[in-house]
Design an enzyme around this catalytic site. Structure first.
Site, PDB file in Angstrom:
ATOM      1  N   HIS A 166       0.655  -1.257  -0.054  1.00 23.81           N
ATOM      2  CA  HIS A 166      -0.171  -0.076  -0.085  1.00 23.81           C
ATOM      3  C   HIS A 166       1.031   1.359  -0.048  1.00 23.81           C
ATOM      4  CE1 HIS A 166      -3.627   2.258   0.217  1.00 23.81           C
ATOM      5  NE2 HIS A 166      -4.387   1.231   1.042  1.00 23.81           N
ATOM      6  N   ASP A 391      -9.064  -9.540 -16.792  1.00 19.30           N
ATOM      7  CA  ASP A 391      -9.345 -10.935 -17.604  1.00 19.30           C
ATOM      8  C   ASP A 391      -7.995 -11.244 -17.959  1.00 19.30           C
ATOM      9  OD1 ASP A 391      -9.848 -12.999 -19.216  1.00 19.30           O
ATOM     10  OD2 ASP A 391     -11.274 -12.051 -20.422  1.00 19.30           O
TER      11      ASP A 391
END
Length: 442
Positions: A166, A391
């Protein structure tokens, strides 16, 4: 090993390798911003994407793995800081990334899970932990800031676990990387990576401390203020006392919540009303003392709230914490409209001046600018990041989840229902039934 851990489906690692950028990248140091360097952001964002079983002929797992590893190496060229290592600057002022093309970790594994195991919440907080086997406890100890694990499930489905430091990127930035990574892995983007949009932008200096500014008062930023603990708050939230939950709110349910408090023209977002409903249900189920101060913390995207706006492609931490605060008595006894308005006000407070006050506070006060966990529910919205579009040639993910479902509430997208949201949160086991009844009561 605990009984729960020993009963978890088996996960076997087939390979674990470092993947380096496919082309030469700069060797230098990159300074992280004041927001990037905050102590409470020194953890890993961990996504779990579940893909349907591959039922068509000719699928070669080795070919898929090869394409994913190749795509990762290519994506690490424009995003080369994710192949570096994070450390504290020598003057202690903030963090920096040592960019030497060290690489990200790629893991291939197999597991006894099936796609149907992810239709509901895990049985316990860490049941899915090994689907991202390399758990990075401290990125400042030389750990890689990016880990990718492709796990083949027993029914032919696949799980992709991805962990980002992060410190280097927020949710928006991490998903921009994932979209490029996926495109490069499938061959849908064959040209040079320099041509894709949006181009990754570093420019962390844009969120540095403002020179000559007086130290801001933290009284205007309650996310950093401590509250009195009237109920031994944190003892309720140890992992062995928590039960993960998962509840889906479809569009009609969200509209019902909105109409229940605002049948007029007042604009209320799905995020505001659902967050309020979760917060109120959670507080009521846990039966806190009426005078216990409670906070709801949530990320607010500041890319277009600062002046000038952050450039398109900025993938650092372009967020600050919004904070709604009230007492347990007010939250549980007053109507849903009350909590919704607190959240709306907390969002609206975040403007250019507010952001720079936070930047200056964390720059000046460092370790003292950490949200106190007492009375806090943290909520993170993943439902608008675009994770459902990632995807890798396996189709779009059918389920999305955090790797570990714990006391931080995650809002997730729902497959084929763009205006629906799934709520995942681990609740103290003694209160879980009451929480679920309240949450489902629209």
């Amino acid at each position: 090993m605990t009984a729960m851990a020993s009963s978890a489906p088996e996960v076997q690692v087939k390979q674990a390798v470092l993947v380096t950028p496919s082309d030469p990248t700069p060797n230098h140091l990159l300074k992280l911003s004041a927001l990037d360097s905050q102590l409470f952001l020194r953890f890993t964002i961990e996504y779990l994407l579940i893909y349907r079983p591959l039922r068509f002929n000719g699928v070669d797992r080795d070919d898929v793995v090869g394409r994913v590893k190749s795509g990762l190496g290519r994506a690490l060229v424009p995003y080369y800081p994710l192949a570096g290592r994070v450390r504290v600057r020598s003057d202690g002022s903030c963090l920096e990334v040592v960019c030497r093309g060290q690489g990200a970790v790629f893991v291939e594994a197999t597991a006894d899970f099936t796609v149907s195991d992810f239709e509901k919440a895990p049985s316990y907080v860490t049941e899915w932990r090994r689907l991202l086997a390399l758990e990075v406890a401290d990125v400042l100890q030389g750990a890689p800031p990016l880990v990718v694990q492709l796990t083949w499930l027993s029914d032919g489905a696949a799980a992709l676990g991805v962990g980002f430091s992060h410190c280097i990127c927020d949710g928006i930035g991490s998903v921009e990387f994932l979209k490029l990574f996926a495109q490069l892995s499938t061959g849908r983007r064959n040209g040079p990576t320099a041509d894709f949009k949006p181009k990754p932008i570093w420019q962390r200096h844009l969120l540095d401390k403002t020179p000559f500014r007086q130290q801001p008062s933290q009284s205007h930023h309650p996310e950093f203020n401590r509250v009195t603990d009237h109920c031994k708050f944190m003892t309720r939230f140890t992992a062995d006392k928590l039960t993960p939950t998962s509840v889906t709110f479809h569009e009609w349910g969200l509209n019902e919540l909105k109409h229940s408090i605002s049948p007029t023209t007042q604009v209320i977002t799905s995020f505001e009303v659902l967050s309020a409903h979760i917060w109120k249900s959670w507080a009521t189920a846990l039966n806190f003392p009426p005078h216990q101060s409670l906070k709801l913390l949530f990320s607010v995207d500041i890319r277009h709230r600062v002046k000038p706006s952050l450039p398109t492609g900025y993938y650092g931490n372009g967020i600050v914490l919004g904070c709604a605060q009230t007492t347990a008595g007010n939250l549980t006894e007053k109507g849903l409209a009350y909590a919704t308005e607190l959240i709306k006000e907390a969002k609206n407070r975040v403007d250019n001046n507010y952001v720079h006050e936070v930047v200056d506070s964390v720059s000046l006060n460092g370790a003292s600018c950490v949200p106190d966990p007492v009375g806090v529910l943290i909520l993170s919205q993943w439902s608008r990041l675009g994770l459902e579009m990632v995807d890798f040639g396996l189709g779009r993910p059918v389920h999305l989840a955090p790797v570990c479902t714990d006391r931080y509430c995650i809002l997730l997208p729902v497959d084929d229902h763009s205006r629906s949201m799934k709520v995942m949160l681990a609740v103290p086991s003694v209160a879980v039934d009451k929480y679920l009844n309240l949450l489902r009561d629209i």
